[in-house]
Design an enzyme around this catalytic site. Sequence first.
Site, PDB file in Angstrom:
ATOM      1  N   TRP A 154       0.795  -1.221   0.000  1.00 11.68           N
ATOM      2  CA  TRP A 154       0.000   0.000   0.000  1.00 11.68           C
ATOM      3  C   TRP A 154       0.830   1.274   0.000  1.00 11.68           C
ATOM      4  O   TRP A 154       0.289   2.352  -0.177  1.00 11.68           O
ATOM      5  CB  TRP A 154      -0.950   0.033   1.215  1.00 11.68           C
ATOM      6  CG  TRP A 154      -0.363  -0.482   2.499  1.00 11.68           C
ATOM      7  CD1 TRP A 154      -0.519  -1.734   3.010  1.00 11.68           C
ATOM      8  CD2 TRP A 154       0.475   0.214   3.422  1.00 11.68           C
ATOM      9  NE1 TRP A 154       0.170  -1.857   4.191  1.00 11.68           N
ATOM     10  CE2 TRP A 154       0.778  -0.682   4.476  1.00 11.68           C
ATOM     11  CE3 TRP A 154       0.995   1.509   3.484  1.00 11.68           C
ATOM     12  CZ2 TRP A 154       1.588  -0.327   5.568  1.00 11.68           C
ATOM     13  CZ3 TRP A 154       1.791   1.863   4.551  1.00 11.68           C
ATOM     14  CH2 TRP A 154       2.083   0.956   5.581  1.00 11.68           C
ATOM     15  N   ASN A 155       2.120   1.176   0.210  1.00 14.76           N
ATOM     16  CA  ASN A 155       2.844   2.443   0.414  1.00 14.76           C
ATOM     17  C   ASN A 155       3.121   3.220  -0.877  1.00 14.76           C
ATOM     18  O   ASN A 155       3.018   4.436  -0.888  1.00 14.76           O
ATOM     19  CB  ASN A 155       4.125   2.229   1.232  1.00 14.76           C
ATOM     20  CG  ASN A 155       5.027   1.164   0.667  1.00 14.76           C
ATOM     21  OD1 ASN A 155       4.593   0.310  -0.085  1.00 14.76           O
ATOM     22  ND2 ASN A 155       6.288   1.210   1.028  1.00 14.76           N
ATOM     23  N   LYS A 178      -2.242  -8.360  -7.968  1.00 15.23           N
ATOM     24  CA  LYS A 178      -3.038  -8.329  -6.732  1.00 15.23           C
ATOM     25  C   LYS A 178      -2.534  -7.139  -5.928  1.00 15.23           C
ATOM     26  O   LYS A 178      -1.508  -7.211  -5.262  1.00 15.23           O
ATOM     27  CB  LYS A 178      -2.816  -9.637  -5.958  1.00 15.23           C
ATOM     28  CG  LYS A 178      -3.970 -10.076  -5.096  1.00 15.23           C
ATOM     29  CD  LYS A 178      -4.412  -9.085  -4.039  1.00 15.23           C
ATOM     30  CE  LYS A 178      -3.593  -9.153  -2.775  1.00 15.23           C
ATOM     31  NZ  LYS A 178      -3.976  -8.120  -1.804  1.00 15.23           N
ATOM     32  N   GLY A 232       5.813  -7.009   3.423  1.00 14.92           N
ATOM     33  CA  GLY A 232       6.494  -7.288   4.682  1.00 14.92           C
ATOM     34  C   GLY A 232       7.279  -8.601   4.635  1.00 14.92           C
ATOM     35  O   GLY A 232       6.986  -9.492   3.825  1.00 14.92           O
ATOM     36  N   GLU A 253      10.766  -8.214  -2.553  1.00 12.14           N
ATOM     37  CA  GLU A 253      11.306  -6.938  -2.083  1.00 12.14           C
ATOM     38  C   GLU A 253      10.635  -6.701  -0.739  1.00 12.14           C
ATOM     39  O   GLU A 253       9.442  -6.417  -0.679  1.00 12.14           O
ATOM     40  CB  GLU A 253      10.995  -5.843  -3.106  1.00 12.14           C
ATOM     41  CG  GLU A 253      11.928  -4.671  -3.004  1.00 12.14           C
ATOM     42  CD  GLU A 253      11.429  -3.662  -2.010  1.00 12.14           C
ATOM     43  OE1 GLU A 253      11.863  -3.752  -0.833  1.00 12.14           O
ATOM     44  OE2 GLU A 253      10.615  -2.826  -2.378  1.00 12.14           O
ATOM     45  N   LEU A 254      11.404  -6.884   0.321  1.00 15.76           N
ATOM     46  CA  LEU A 254      10.804  -6.981   1.661  1.00 15.76           C
ATOM     47  C   LEU A 254      11.201  -5.802   2.544  1.00 15.76           C
ATOM     48  O   LEU A 254      11.465  -4.720   2.056  1.00 15.76           O
ATOM     49  CB  LEU A 254      11.191  -8.327   2.278  1.00 15.76           C
ATOM     50  CG  LEU A 254      10.882  -9.540   1.370  1.00 15.76           C
ATOM     51  CD1 LEU A 254      11.343 -10.821   2.022  1.00 15.76           C
ATOM     52  CD2 LEU A 254       9.400  -9.612   1.039  1.00 15.76           C
ATOM     53  N   GLU A 389      11.615  -3.536  11.947  1.00 21.57           N
ATOM     54  CA  GLU A 389      11.036  -2.504  11.081  1.00 21.57           C
ATOM     55  C   GLU A 389       9.742  -1.967  11.691  1.00 21.57           C
ATOM     56  O   GLU A 389       8.817  -2.727  11.969  1.00 21.57           O
ATOM     57  CB  GLU A 389      10.743  -3.103   9.701  1.00 21.57           C
ATOM     58  CG  GLU A 389      10.266  -2.076   8.707  1.00 21.57           C
ATOM     59  CD  GLU A 389      10.004  -2.676   7.322  1.00 21.57           C
ATOM     60  OE1 GLU A 389       9.346  -3.736   7.250  1.00 21.57           O
ATOM     61  OE2 GLU A 389      10.453  -2.085   6.326  1.00 21.57           O
TER      62      GLU A 389
HETATM   63  P1  NDP Z   1       1.953  -7.381   3.562  1.00 19.31           P
HETATM   64  O1  NDP Z   1       3.286  -7.927   3.296  1.00 19.31           O
HETATM   65  O2  NDP Z   1       1.045  -8.175   4.396  1.00 19.31           O
HETATM   66  O3  NDP Z   1       1.203  -7.070   2.177  1.00 19.31           O
HETATM   67  C1  NDP Z   1       1.817  -6.848   0.920  1.00 19.31           C
HETATM   68  C2  NDP Z   1       0.947  -7.456  -0.159  1.00 19.31           C
HETATM   69  O4  NDP Z   1       0.948  -8.880  -0.023  1.00 19.31           O
HETATM   70  C3  NDP Z   1      -0.510  -7.053  -0.083  1.00 19.31           C
HETATM   71  O5  NDP Z   1      -1.049  -6.982  -1.371  1.00 19.31           O
HETATM   72  C4  NDP Z   1      -1.120  -8.195   0.692  1.00 19.31           C
HETATM   73  O6  NDP Z   1      -2.490  -8.288   0.510  1.00 19.31           O
HETATM   74  C5  NDP Z   1      -0.385  -9.366   0.106  1.00 19.31           C
HETATM   75  N1  NDP Z   1      -0.312 -10.557   0.920  1.00 19.31           N
HETATM   76  C6  NDP Z   1      -0.290 -10.666   2.260  1.00 19.31           C
HETATM   77  N2  NDP Z   1      -0.182 -11.955   2.635  1.00 19.31           N
HETATM   78  C7  NDP Z   1      -0.130 -12.685   1.500  1.00 19.31           C
HETATM   79  C8  NDP Z   1      -0.029 -14.084   1.220  1.00 19.31           C
HETATM   80  N3  NDP Z   1       0.068 -14.988   2.180  1.00 19.31           N
HETATM   81  N4  NDP Z   1      -0.009 -14.472  -0.068  1.00 19.31           N
HETATM   82  C9  NDP Z   1      -0.084 -13.570  -1.067  1.00 19.31           C
HETATM   83  N5  NDP Z   1      -0.207 -12.253  -0.858  1.00 19.31           N
HETATM   84  C10 NDP Z   1      -0.213 -11.800   0.401  1.00 19.31           C
HETATM   85  O7  NDP Z   1       2.115  -5.974   4.111  1.00 19.31           O
HETATM   86  P2  NDP Z   1       1.111  -5.194   5.032  1.00 19.31           P
HETATM   87  O8  NDP Z   1       0.395  -4.295   4.152  1.00 19.31           O
HETATM   88  O9  NDP Z   1       0.268  -6.034   5.909  1.00 19.31           O
HETATM   89  O10 NDP Z   1       2.171  -4.510   5.968  1.00 19.31           O
HETATM   90  C11 NDP Z   1       2.829  -5.285   6.957  1.00 19.31           C
HETATM   91  C12 NDP Z   1       4.232  -4.831   7.107  1.00 19.31           C
HETATM   92  O11 NDP Z   1       4.944  -5.040   5.890  1.00 19.31           O
HETATM   93  C13 NDP Z   1       4.392  -3.357   7.345  1.00 19.31           C
HETATM   94  O12 NDP Z   1       4.256  -3.054   8.679  1.00 19.31           O
HETATM   95  C14 NDP Z   1       5.769  -3.117   6.854  1.00 19.31           C
HETATM   96  O13 NDP Z   1       6.686  -3.439   7.870  1.00 19.31           O
HETATM   97  C15 NDP Z   1       5.932  -4.065   5.738  1.00 19.31           C
HETATM   98  N6  NDP Z   1       5.756  -3.482   4.419  1.00 19.31           N
HETATM   99  C16 NDP Z   1       6.831  -3.381   3.624  1.00 19.31           C
HETATM  100  C17 NDP Z   1       6.716  -2.807   2.397  1.00 19.31           C
HETATM  101  C18 NDP Z   1       7.871  -2.631   1.506  1.00 19.31           C
HETATM  102  O14 NDP Z   1       7.849  -1.732   0.653  1.00 19.31           O
HETATM  103  N7  NDP Z   1       8.894  -3.480   1.582  1.00 19.31           N
HETATM  104  C19 NDP Z   1       5.458  -2.301   1.901  1.00 19.31           C
HETATM  105  C20 NDP Z   1       4.350  -2.508   2.794  1.00 19.31           C
HETATM  106  C21 NDP Z   1       4.517  -3.093   3.997  1.00 19.31           C
HETATM  107  P3  NDP Z   1      -3.486  -7.485   1.489  1.00 19.31           P
HETATM  108  O15 NDP Z   1      -2.975  -6.129   1.641  1.00 19.31           O
HETATM  109  O16 NDP Z   1      -4.745  -7.504   0.755  1.00 19.31           O
HETATM  110  O17 NDP Z   1      -3.513  -8.270   2.744  1.00 19.31           O
END
Ligand code: NDP
Length: 496
Positions: A154-155, A178, A232, A253-254, A389
């Site tokens: 989402w960022n 997705k 994440g 990319e985590l 993080e």
């Molecule tokens: P997530 O890693 O949960 O989400 C990223 C994407 O992956 C979203 O589209 C999410 O869907 C999807 N997703 C989540 N779980 C699965 C799965 N098991 N299989 C396939 N797709 C999946 O990030 P969050 O938005 O929950 O944020 C959590 C943490 O991640 C943050 O606090 C931050 O630390 C980190 N983050 C890191 C980012 C980066 O740029 N590296 C970006 C965003 C978050 P949905 O949103 O619909 O659940």
Amino acid sequence: MSTLPRFNAHIAGEWVEPASGQYFETVNPWTSKAWAEVARCGALEVDRAVEAAWKAFTTGPWPALNATQRGAMVHKLGDLLRDHARELAEYEVRDNGKLINEMLAQCNYLPNWYWYYGGLADKIEGAVIPIDKPEVLNYTRHEPLGVIACITPWNSPLLLLSFKLAPALAAGNTVVIKPSEFTSTSTLKLMELIAEAGIPPGVVNVVTGFGNEVGSALVEHPRVAKVCFTGGTESGARVYQAAAAGLKGCTLELGGKSPNIVFDDADLDDAVKGAISGIFAATGQTCIAGSRLLVQDSIYDAFVDRLVAFARTARMGDPMDPGTQVGPVTTPPQYAKVLEYIAIAKAEGATCLLGGGPAEGAACGESKLFVQPTIFGDVTNDMRIAQEEVFGPVLSILRFKTEEEAIAIANDIAFGLAAGVWTQSIKRVIKVSNAIRAGTIWVNTYRAVSYLSPFGGYKKSGLGRENGLEGMREFLQTKSVWISTAADVPNPFVLR
Ligand code: NDP
């Protein structure tokens, strides 16, 4: 019956209502009110989308195009993105509450991915191998992988999608996207531009919904060849395991907890700005946040005083106002997580130098998601606030004495996405940037990315690279073709 605008999935060139009939709300973090509804897709829509992408990859007009024609369509998409940058940026701000200045800068820059990779499409050459066998012609071809799953956070929805989508298409793949449940709308608007660019139906599809429903079904789908994920670390590990079970490729990319290191010979005015942009830009919600500030002992007090004074002036407010410098956190779970880390830092004994709690008042409007820009001093590297993080406007400052100690602290962490180095010494620049185990090093600058330069993480920050030539190679596989020119086939029982 809701009166909110509705956004459906996009499959095989059509807007598709979810079979479940269910929608979920997307909330504007500035108003804390729902502004749209998005289709809650499930395994059924994933199957339809992947089959559409598979069909487009195998029998549709896409594989019949030559690379120049395909590249021209990707390039055209860049032109359309340029013309619609503001509209797309506004969708993103409504969904994620980040600053219009930031999202507009990102959206204005997006076309470069499509122009660059569109131009690259017909410059991917195989080789004729000077093979060590008689009467054989051997050459290589670089071919697309098939259906690519792009899962985005989402960022920075469209920027992080473009890292994946532009090279995937230019290389001849088809795609199912997705987006994050919190930020689906800009990706869905992009589908209109994809159609306008002439990219055939089914080449790009979008399924919306929740990670554990639609995201996991997409990763597990047997027709998906590769998964490109930004998000994440925990979700990334789950995605990696599921992809491994199907023997699929993965780029991840985590997360990050990047060290931003200020040496005593740095230009301190610049370093203060670099520290601020490393953590308070984007409300700290960026994987490349410089959330661990390492400051040399000899300048520690003076530097920290200047930094805190500067950060104190950061203006909170409506993200759509170009004068705003810090906006709300994007989601309620993220808001809770940021406050939890602030409490952890206090309990660990870090000194709160600025902020340290929720922000309220007129500047925050109706939003319930503002956190004060927060700075902790006296942080030691064993504290959770130094190692984990936060993904919010929370800075941890650590003290070091020598170059060796700075390198040791910088590397003593599970992540390795990026690092900043502030110094005037060229010898130090090279020594420290070589020694830090991270995918990106910024020297006397922070938070720069380009379509031209590879981006990705060391250690738990990820796998693979996005952007530049390396980013294109992630979407190609090499075929070796052997053509015999011999008069007949020799002894069939011997390896040739
Ligand atoms: P997530 O890693 O949960 O989400 C990223 C994407 O992956 C979203 O589209 C999410 O869907 C999807 N997703 C989540 N779980 C699965 C799965 N098991 N299989 C396939 N797709 C999946 O990030 P969050 O938005 O929950 O944020 C959590 C943490 O991640 C943050 O606090 C931050 O630390 C980190 N983050 C890191 C980012 C980066 O740029 N590296 C970006 C965003 C978050 P949905 O949103 O619909 O659940």
